[in-house]
Design a protein around this motif. Structure first.
Motif, PDB file in Angstrom:
ATOM      1  N   THR A   1      78.735  45.455   7.301  1.00  0.00           N
ATOM      2  CA  THR A   1      78.322  45.166   8.676  1.00  0.00           C
ATOM      3  C   THR A   1      78.325  43.668   8.968  1.00  0.00           C
ATOM      4  OG1 THR A   1      75.950  44.986   8.169  1.00  0.00           O
ATOM      5  CG2 THR A   1      76.796  47.184   8.702  1.00  0.00           C
ATOM      6  N   GLY A   2      78.170  42.854   7.914  1.00  0.00           N
ATOM      7  CA  GLY A   2      78.040  41.414   8.107  1.00  0.00           C
ATOM      8  C   GLY A   2      76.620  40.975   8.404  1.00  0.00           C
ATOM      9  N   TRP A   3      75.681  41.912   8.455  1.00  0.00           N
ATOM     10  CA  TRP A   3      74.297  41.591   8.790  1.00  0.00           C
ATOM     11  C   TRP A   3      73.469  41.176   7.574  1.00  0.00           C
ATOM     12  CZ3 TRP A   3      73.887  46.554  12.205  1.00  0.00           C
ATOM     13  CH2 TRP A   3      74.383  46.277  13.487  1.00  0.00           C
ATOM     14  N   GLY A   4      73.907  41.530   6.377  1.00  0.00           N
ATOM     15  CA  GLY A   4      73.181  41.144   5.175  1.00  0.00           C
ATOM     16  C   GLY A   4      71.741  41.624   5.148  1.00  0.00           C
TER      17      GLY A   4
ATOM     18  N   ARG B   1      84.163  48.246  13.006  1.00  0.00           N
ATOM     19  CA  ARG B   1      84.624  47.709  11.723  1.00  0.00           C
ATOM     20  C   ARG B   1      84.330  48.683  10.592  1.00  0.00           C
ATOM     21  NH1 ARG B   1      82.126  42.810  13.233  1.00  0.00           N
ATOM     22  NH2 ARG B   1      80.660  42.967  11.478  1.00  0.00           N
TER      23      ARG B   1
ATOM     24  N   GLU C   1      76.679  45.026   3.583  1.00  0.00           N
ATOM     25  CA  GLU C   1      77.600  43.888   3.498  1.00  0.00           C
ATOM     26  C   GLU C   1      78.781  44.065   4.446  1.00  0.00           C
ATOM     27  OE1 GLU C   1      77.289  40.836   1.236  1.00  0.00           O
ATOM     28  OE2 GLU C   1      75.449  41.720   2.068  1.00  0.00           O
TER      29      GLU C   1
ATOM     30  N   VAL D   1      80.299  46.272  15.202  1.00  0.00           N
ATOM     31  CA  VAL D   1      80.068  46.522  13.779  1.00  0.00           C
ATOM     32  C   VAL D   1      80.484  47.954  13.417  1.00  0.00           C
ATOM     33  CG1 VAL D   1      78.214  46.903  12.096  1.00  0.00           C
ATOM     34  CG2 VAL D   1      78.302  44.782  13.391  1.00  0.00           C
TER      35      VAL D   1
END
Length: 272
Positions: free
Chosen positions: A83-86, A217, A81, A214
């Motif tokens: 990473t934002g990649w789901g 972050r 989560e 990523v």
């Protein structure tokens, strides 16, 4: 007289559903190495299928502390989560019919998505990446390849970050709307290098700019007092958290996908 104002019903998130809903066991997935129960979960009018893996059903492993696989599955979701990649289905740690365990949203796989293949020859065709040679019987070998797919490449980065010791083909789950998920993350976050995966096709190649962003972050979220560090601190040990920070830092410093170390089997068995 005016009609009373209608208050829209609140939308229940997948995380709420999994964490607070009533679990009903429907069956057991017998192919799983640890107890994996197929369930339905219901909360405030919403119902979904899920997988519940109780800690009590975990088999001891020589290289991982007993009773920690469920927490590692949740930690993998938290990093995914961040990473934002789901890439990991919604996953929580909760009490269930057989005690505390991991509860993960069931994802219906979509047939027909070809991600792995065995081919003749010594080099993959365009659109594919070589993994290595595999025995196919009668003394013959074939080249095992995976798709040169941006979704798989993201998953390869996630696996390097979480130190996934078991990325098999059966743990790749193509889903609706072009989504791709990775499942079964119980053997992750070891402080020692344990990376075993089928996704070696980019080994030694430069990381994409997206992946580098990523990783930056993640590095920020893993600093002392960072939000991600706080969530992971309840799931893995301090030593494992420090090792996670070191892996992220090493990936950023090197700027390339990792290569097999030679100190540990590079490909899980069985590979699929």
């Amino acid at each position: 007289m005016s009609a009373p104002e209608r208050i829209p019903s609140r939308s229940v998130t997948s995380a709420e559903l999994l964490a607070k809903g009533e679990l009903t066991v429907r069956g057991r997935i017998r192919e799983a190495s640890n107890a994996a129960l197929y369930c339905t979960v219901t909360y405030e009018g919403r119902e979904a299928a899920c997988i519940y893996k109780p800690v009590a059903g975990e088999r001891p492993l020589w290289d991982f502390p007993d009773g920690t696989l469920a927490q590692r599955e949740v930690a993998a979701f938290e990093v995914s989560e961040a990473t934002g990649w789901g890439l990991v289905p919604p996953t929580v740690l909760r009490e269930g019919p057989y005690g505390e365990g991991m509860c993960q949203l069931w994802i219906e796989g979509q047939p027909g998505a070809e991600l792995l293949a065995l081919v003749d020859g010594e080099e993959p065709e365009e659109g594919w990446k070589a993994i290595g040679f595999a025995e196919v019987g009668e003394g013959k070998t074939a080249l095992l390849v995976h798709a040169d797919d941006a979704r798989l490449r993201r998953l390869a980065v996630l696996d390097a970050v979480i130190n996934n010791a078991d990325r098999k083909g059966g743990h790749l789950l193509p889903a609706a709307e072009g989504r791709l998920y990775g499942i079964d993350h119980g053997v992750t976050f070891n402080a020692e290098n344990k990376l075993r995966t089928l996704l070696w096709g980019w080994a030694g190649e430069p990381l994409t700019e997206e992946s580098l962003d990523v990783l930056r972050r993640l590095r920020d979220g893993l600093t002392a007092g960072g939000e991600l560090a706080g969530r992971l601190g309840a799931l893995i040990t301090d030593v494992e958290l420090d090792a996670l920070r070191e892996r992220v830092g090493a990936l950023l410093a090197g700027g390339r996908h990792p290569e097999p170390s030679g100190e540990w089997p590079a490909i899980p068995w069985p590979p699929v």
